[in-house]
Design a protein around this motif. Structure first.
Motif, PDB file in Angstrom:
ATOM      1  N   ARG A 188       0.898  -1.314  -0.034  1.00  0.00           N
ATOM      2  CA  ARG A 188      -0.026  -0.143   0.010  1.00  0.00           C
ATOM      3  C   ARG A 188       0.758   1.345   0.022  1.00  0.00           C
ATOM      4  N   ARG A 189       2.052   1.224   0.569  1.00  0.00           N
ATOM      5  CA  ARG A 189       2.958   2.224   0.604  1.00  0.00           C
ATOM      6  C   ARG A 189       3.450   2.521  -0.791  1.00  0.00           C
ATOM      7  N   ALA A 190       3.687   1.601  -1.408  1.00  0.00           N
ATOM      8  CA  ALA A 190       4.248   1.807  -2.705  1.00  0.00           C
ATOM      9  C   ALA A 190       3.325   2.468  -3.804  1.00  0.00           C
ATOM     10  N   THR A 191       1.888   2.764  -3.479  1.00  0.00           N
ATOM     11  CA  THR A 191       1.168   3.248  -4.374  1.00  0.00           C
ATOM     12  C   THR A 191       1.373   4.685  -4.389  1.00  0.00           C
ATOM     13  N   LEU A 192       2.015   5.124  -3.319  1.00  0.00           N
ATOM     14  CA  LEU A 192       2.369   6.679  -3.328  1.00  0.00           C
ATOM     15  C   LEU A 192       3.932   6.857  -3.638  1.00  0.00           C
ATOM     16  N   ILE A 193       4.713   5.837  -4.094  1.00  0.00           N
ATOM     17  CA  ILE A 193       6.169   6.219  -4.568  1.00  0.00           C
ATOM     18  C   ILE A 193       6.343   6.022  -6.024  1.00  0.00           C
ATOM     19  N   VAL A 194       6.854   7.057  -6.733  1.00  0.00           N
ATOM     20  CA  VAL A 194       6.851   6.792  -8.096  1.00  0.00           C
ATOM     21  C   VAL A 194       8.177   6.929  -8.510  1.00  0.00           C
ATOM     22  N   GLU A 195       8.689   6.401  -9.586  1.00  0.00           N
ATOM     23  CA  GLU A 195      10.007   6.200 -10.128  1.00  0.00           C
ATOM     24  C   GLU A 195      10.574   7.128 -11.296  1.00  0.00           C
ATOM     25  N   ARG A 196      11.590   7.429 -11.099  1.00  0.00           N
ATOM     26  CA  ARG A 196      12.394   8.723 -12.045  1.00  0.00           C
ATOM     27  C   ARG A 196      12.697   8.173 -13.322  1.00  0.00           C
ATOM     28  N   THR A 197      12.084   8.713 -14.270  1.00  0.00           N
ATOM     29  CA  THR A 197      12.736   8.508 -15.725  1.00  0.00           C
ATOM     30  C   THR A 197      13.065  10.045 -16.304  1.00  0.00           C
ATOM     31  N   GLU A 198      13.392   9.993 -17.520  1.00  0.00           N
ATOM     32  CA  GLU A 198      14.098  11.239 -17.904  1.00  0.00           C
ATOM     33  C   GLU A 198      13.440  11.296 -19.373  1.00  0.00           C
ATOM     34  N   GLU A 199      12.986  12.446 -19.940  1.00  0.00           N
ATOM     35  CA  GLU A 199      12.544  12.715 -21.222  1.00  0.00           C
ATOM     36  C   GLU A 199      13.198  14.290 -21.686  1.00  0.00           C
ATOM     37  N   ASP A 200      13.558  14.147 -22.875  1.00  0.00           N
ATOM     38  CA  ASP A 200      14.417  15.411 -23.267  1.00  0.00           C
ATOM     39  C   ASP A 200      15.085  16.044 -22.160  1.00  0.00           C
ATOM     40  N   GLY A 201      16.045  15.191 -21.656  1.00  0.00           N
ATOM     41  CA  GLY A 201      16.700  15.889 -20.533  1.00  0.00           C
ATOM     42  C   GLY A 201      16.311  16.297 -19.343  1.00  0.00           C
ATOM     43  N   MET A 202      14.657  16.307 -19.104  1.00  0.00           N
ATOM     44  CA  MET A 202      14.238  16.543 -17.815  1.00  0.00           C
ATOM     45  C   MET A 202      13.603  15.440 -17.271  1.00  0.00           C
ATOM     46  N   ILE A 240      -3.142   7.635 -10.231  1.00  0.00           N
ATOM     47  CA  ILE A 240      -3.822   7.986  -9.364  1.00  0.00           C
ATOM     48  C   ILE A 240      -4.968   6.922  -9.366  1.00  0.00           C
ATOM     49  N   ARG A 241      -5.055   5.934  -8.664  1.00  0.00           N
ATOM     50  CA  ARG A 241      -6.144   4.818  -8.783  1.00  0.00           C
ATOM     51  C   ARG A 241      -7.129   4.823  -7.672  1.00  0.00           C
ATOM     52  N   LEU A 242      -8.449   5.319  -8.183  1.00  0.00           N
ATOM     53  CA  LEU A 242      -9.275   5.550  -7.077  1.00  0.00           C
ATOM     54  C   LEU A 242      -9.968   4.445  -6.448  1.00  0.00           C
ATOM     55  N   GLN A 243      -9.927   3.180  -7.044  1.00  0.00           N
ATOM     56  CA  GLN A 243     -10.590   1.835  -6.510  1.00  0.00           C
ATOM     57  C   GLN A 243      -9.876   0.841  -7.226  1.00  0.00           C
ATOM     58  N   GLY A 244     -10.177  -0.553  -6.494  1.00  0.00           N
ATOM     59  CA  GLY A 244      -9.704  -1.813  -7.282  1.00  0.00           C
ATOM     60  C   GLY A 244      -8.449  -1.923  -6.906  1.00  0.00           C
ATOM     61  N   GLU A 245      -7.767  -2.857  -7.731  1.00  0.00           N
ATOM     62  CA  GLU A 245      -6.332  -3.406  -7.387  1.00  0.00           C
ATOM     63  C   GLU A 245      -5.337  -2.168  -7.267  1.00  0.00           C
ATOM     64  N   ASN A 246      -4.435  -2.187  -6.594  1.00  0.00           N
ATOM     65  CA  ASN A 246      -3.497  -1.161  -6.284  1.00  0.00           C
ATOM     66  C   ASN A 246      -3.981   0.267  -6.184  1.00  0.00           C
ATOM     67  N   GLU A 247      -5.118   0.433  -5.465  1.00  0.00           N
ATOM     68  CA  GLU A 247      -5.872   1.413  -5.185  1.00  0.00           C
ATOM     69  C   GLU A 247      -4.852   2.592  -4.179  1.00  0.00           C
ATOM     70  N   THR A 248      -4.737   3.733  -4.816  1.00  0.00           N
ATOM     71  CA  THR A 248      -3.801   4.785  -4.097  1.00  0.00           C
ATOM     72  C   THR A 248      -4.240   4.969  -2.919  1.00  0.00           C
ATOM     73  N   VAL A 249      -3.334   5.179  -1.756  1.00  0.00           N
ATOM     74  CA  VAL A 249      -3.645   5.524  -0.608  1.00  0.00           C
ATOM     75  C   VAL A 249      -4.198   6.980  -0.283  1.00  0.00           C
ATOM     76  N   PHE A 250      -5.259   7.295   0.275  1.00  0.00           N
ATOM     77  CA  PHE A 250      -5.761   8.483   0.594  1.00  0.00           C
ATOM     78  C   PHE A 250      -5.863   8.787   1.815  1.00  0.00           C
ATOM     79  N   PHE A 251      -5.737  10.149   2.209  1.00  0.00           N
ATOM     80  CA  PHE A 251      -5.668  10.620   3.685  1.00  0.00           C
ATOM     81  C   PHE A 251      -6.908  11.277   4.242  1.00  0.00           C
ATOM     82  N   ASP A 252      -7.262  11.146   5.275  1.00  0.00           N
ATOM     83  CA  ASP A 252      -8.283  11.935   6.079  1.00  0.00           C
ATOM     84  C   ASP A 252      -7.757  13.053   6.618  1.00  0.00           C
ATOM     85  N   VAL A 253      -7.801  14.168   5.939  1.00  0.00           N
ATOM     86  CA  VAL A 253      -7.037  15.488   6.485  1.00  0.00           C
ATOM     87  C   VAL A 253      -8.116  16.561   6.599  1.00  0.00           C
TER      88      VAL A 253
END
Length: 206
Positions: free
Chosen positions: A172-186, A193-206
């Motif tokens: 579940r923590r992994a749904t918030l962590i994204v990997e780095r790639t590069e495109e045109d030097g940036m 962000i997945r609202l439901q289902g498999e690998n649903e993103t973690v949302f916070f009650d704030v």
């Protein structure tokens, strides 16, 4: 007065609907009200640090992209300071640390450019890993959803982040962590962000 309020009933809830763009991003809805749409420039021209691009889609429970999404982002600067009197320290002239982006009405894709934030001091929770705070609204969402995006190339900081460590299961923590790639030097970070289902993103009650 208190007795009068006691008789008031809760208003019926409804989803954000398509009007959200008219009120919050009128240019996208065809209304040229502002010379510059509010929230497009998160960092300003003087912000120090590494310039990055963040992109992704918001995906519903059936696996389809939602095409009328509005996302607001809050972040610290490269030194970990927010543009707020209690934000931890000074920020560069023009740095707002806040932005607003909408999805493409055809593909559902959204993207923005900013600077990679630094580690921040949280209220009563210690040092937090670099992250972006995101708020999502769209048709079909009754209440705006709050989540975070963390950077996959900040392994040590992520491992000690007090908010990530509140999430019990590693997958579940992994749904918030994204990997780095590069495109045109940036550097590019893709956050779907997945609202439901498999690998649903973690949302916070704030």
């Amino acid at each position: 007065m208190a007795q009068e309020l006691a008789y008031l009933k809760e208003s019926a809830s409804q989803t954000a609907g398509p009007y959200v763009h008219i009120g919050l991003a009128p240019g996208a809805a065809g209304f040229e009200i502002y010379q510059q749409e509010l929230g497009h420039d998160i960092t300003g021209p003087n912000a120090e640090g590494e310039r990055i691009r963040v992109e992704g889609r918001v995906i519903d429970g059936m696996g389809a992209p939602i095409k009328d999404v509005l996302i607001e982002v809050w972040q610290a600067n490269a030194d970990g300071h927010y543009a707020h009197p209690e934000g931890g320290g000074p920020v560069e002239d023009g740095f707002r640390g806040w932005g607003r982006v909408i999805s493409d009405f055809e593909s559902g894709a959204w993207a923005f450019e900013t600077v990679k934030p630094g580690q921040t001091r949280g209220r009563n929770v210690g040092t937090q890993a670099p992250h972006l705070n995101l708020w999502i609204v769209a048709r079909g969402i009754n209440i705006g959803l709050n989540t975070r995006m963390y950077f996959g190339d900040e392994t040590a900081a992520n491992a000690s982040d007090p908010v990530l460590n509140l999430i019990e299961w590693e997958h579940r923590r992994a749904t918030l962590i994204v990997e780095r790639t590069e495109e045109d030097g940036m550097p590019v970070y893709r956050f779907d962000i997945r609202l439901q289902g498999e690998n649903e993103t973690v949302f916070f009650d704030v």
